[in-house]
Design an enzyme around this catalytic site. Structure first.
Site, PDB file in Angstrom:
ATOM      1  N   GLY A  58       0.815  -1.217   0.000  1.00 36.51           N
ATOM      2  CA  GLY A  58       0.000   0.000   0.000  1.00 36.51           C
ATOM      3  C   GLY A  58       0.843   1.258   0.000  1.00 36.51           C
ATOM      4  O   GLY A  58       0.331   2.352   0.208  1.00 36.51           O
TER       5      GLY A  58
ATOM      6  N   GLY B 270       2.749   2.255  -2.590  1.00 33.90           N
ATOM      7  CA  GLY B 270       2.970   2.802  -3.930  1.00 33.90           C
ATOM      8  C   GLY B 270       4.162   2.224  -4.669  1.00 33.90           C
ATOM      9  O   GLY B 270       4.823   2.936  -5.429  1.00 33.90           O
ATOM     10  N   SER B 271       4.427   0.924  -4.489  1.00 31.55           N
ATOM     11  CA  SER B 271       5.595   0.355  -5.172  1.00 31.55           C
ATOM     12  C   SER B 271       5.399   0.303  -6.686  1.00 31.55           C
ATOM     13  O   SER B 271       6.366   0.487  -7.436  1.00 31.55           O
ATOM     14  CB  SER B 271       5.944  -1.029  -4.620  1.00 31.55           C
ATOM     15  OG  SER B 271       4.872  -1.902  -4.826  1.00 31.55           O
TER      16      SER B 271
ATOM     17  N   ASP C 271      -0.793   8.704  -7.348  1.00 32.54           N
ATOM     18  CA  ASP C 271       0.427   7.967  -6.983  1.00 32.54           C
ATOM     19  C   ASP C 271       1.609   8.373  -7.863  1.00 32.54           C
ATOM     20  O   ASP C 271       2.708   8.639  -7.358  1.00 32.54           O
ATOM     21  CB  ASP C 271       0.223   6.451  -7.153  1.00 32.54           C
ATOM     22  CG  ASP C 271      -0.709   5.876  -6.110  1.00 32.54           C
ATOM     23  OD1 ASP C 271      -1.451   6.639  -5.476  1.00 32.54           O
ATOM     24  OD2 ASP C 271      -0.693   4.639  -5.934  1.00 32.54           O
TER      25      ASP C 271
HETATM   26  O1  PMV Z   1      -4.037   1.418  -4.269  1.00 34.16           O
HETATM   27  P1  PMV Z   1      -3.413   2.698  -3.880  1.00 34.16           P
HETATM   28  O2  PMV Z   1      -2.780   2.727  -2.547  1.00 34.16           O
HETATM   29  O3  PMV Z   1      -2.480   3.202  -4.886  1.00 34.16           O
HETATM   30  O4  PMV Z   1      -4.592   3.821  -3.757  1.00 34.16           O
HETATM   31  C1  PMV Z   1      -5.723   3.863  -4.560  1.00 34.16           C
HETATM   32  C2  PMV Z   1      -6.347   5.219  -4.423  1.00 34.16           C
HETATM   33  C3  PMV Z   1      -7.678   5.351  -5.126  1.00 34.16           C
HETATM   34  O5  PMV Z   1      -8.127   6.692  -4.866  1.00 34.16           O
HETATM   35  C4  PMV Z   1      -8.698   4.388  -4.555  1.00 34.16           C
HETATM   36  C5  PMV Z   1      -7.566   5.120  -6.631  1.00 34.16           C
HETATM   37  C6  PMV Z   1      -6.767   6.167  -7.366  1.00 34.16           C
HETATM   38  O6  PMV Z   1      -6.248   5.844  -8.443  1.00 34.16           O
HETATM   39  O7  PMV Z   1      -6.668   7.324  -6.909  1.00 34.16           O
END
Ligand code: PMV
Length: 308
Positions: free
Chosen positions: A84, A86-87, A130
């Site tokens: 969780g 962001g790898s 991300d």
């Molecule tokens: O899966 P993660 O930790 O990269 O987070 C997803 C975040 C969301 O808002 C659910 C989807 C997105 O692309 O922003």
């Protein structure tokens, strides 16, 4: 040969709501992935022939950013995968950066745009949060409106996101991995079904958007009690959206007496929590005792770096 490194991220406020055009606030973490690109006689990743299925992000990065002879890519990760943090964005950004540098075209905005396209191609990623955070570093506010600190605007279909720099003090958080893996795409879909069919869902999304902007001010002021309060409210709203999980509640319950605030980070349904605390050691102990995997993280460091 050119080498880039790029950081992982945590989303502090606004996950899921950002998919509906609301703002989100994310920060780079001090754990990085390095990627080197050099022209070679065959496509390879870490010494093995590249396979598009197995090396999905690297292969998509080549499709997006390269049109020359075969490339050999070598990666080194200081960021646990599926945690969780962001790898996938970090490996994408570091690889796109190294490939663009190999072409003599390294440039931050271009790294951010192409990296979003790569994540979109591989996982139909719903927002550029991300990849833009891994590219820019520090803190990043993604929002529908242009604000101070504007960096770039990313568009996809009918959607667009303005990406901004956000000043972040070097705060320490503890991340706790639940050990439960959940698919971001199916959680995004679940939230979409709720929000498009229920006015309560839309109200929840609106309030998350407000929390993000209040959170940005609290972050700039490093106001820990306020940040903690907003994290807890955001967590409640994420539960209402249906992306909570017993494994998340378990870790939150274990460490809440030792923290200003704590919430899931990212897509939820498992994954990781993030906790703001003055006592990281005690919080790590509590998370471990509850069966989670803790990690102390410092936020607000550099984004993608072209290494010499
Ligand atoms: O899966 P993660 O930790 O990269 O987070 C997803 C975040 C969301 O808002 C659910 C989807 C997105 O692309 O922003």
């Amino acid at each position: 040969m050119h080498t880039c490194s790029a950081p992982g991220k945590i989303i502090l406020f606004g996950e899921h709501a950002v998919v509906f055009g609301k703002p989100a606030l994310a920060m780079a973490v001090d754990l990085r992935i390095q990627s080197s690109a050099r022209v070679s006689d065959q496509y390879s990743v870490n010494g093995r022939p590249m396979r598009a299925k197995h090396h999905a992000y690297i292969s998509a990065a080549m499709d997006e950013a390269w049109n020359g002879p075969p490339l050999s890519i070598t990666t080194r990760s200081g960021l646990p995968s599926s945690s969780g943090l962001g790898s996938s964005a970090a490996v994408t950004v570091a690889t796109v950066g190294a490939i663009l540098a190999e072409k003599g075209e390294f440039e931050y905005e271009s790294v951010a745009r192409k990296s979003f396209e790569v994540e979109y191609a591989v996982q139909r990623r719903a927002s550029p949060t991300d990849t833009s955070t891994s590219t820019h570093g520090h803190g990043v506010l993604v929002s529908p409106d242009k604000e101070d600190g504007f960096l770039w605007r990313i568009e996809k279909g009918s959607k667009s996101w303005n990406v901004h720099h956000c000043d972040v003090k070097r705060l320490t958080f503890v991340a706790g991995y639940t050990g439960v893996h959940a698919s971001t795409a199916s959680l995004v879909e679940k939230v979409r079904n709720y929000v498009t069919s229920d006015s309560d869902g839309r109200k929840t999304i609106d309030r998350i958007g407000e929390i993000v902007m209040e959170g940005r001010d609290a972050l700039v002021a490093a106001d820990r009690p306020k940040l903690g309060m907003l994290m807890r409210e955001n967590q409640e709203l994420l539960r209402e959206l249906g992306v909570g999980h017993p494994s998340i509640d378990n870790l939150i319950e274990a460490c809440k007496d030792k923290c200003y605030g704590e919430k899931l980070t990212g897509a939820g349904g498992g994954g990781s929590i993030v906790a703001l605390t003055d006592d990281p050691e005690a919080v790590c102990g509590a998370i471990s005792a509850a069966g989670g995997r803790p990690m102390v993280i410092t936020v607000g460091g550099r984004g993608v770096v072209l290494e010499q």
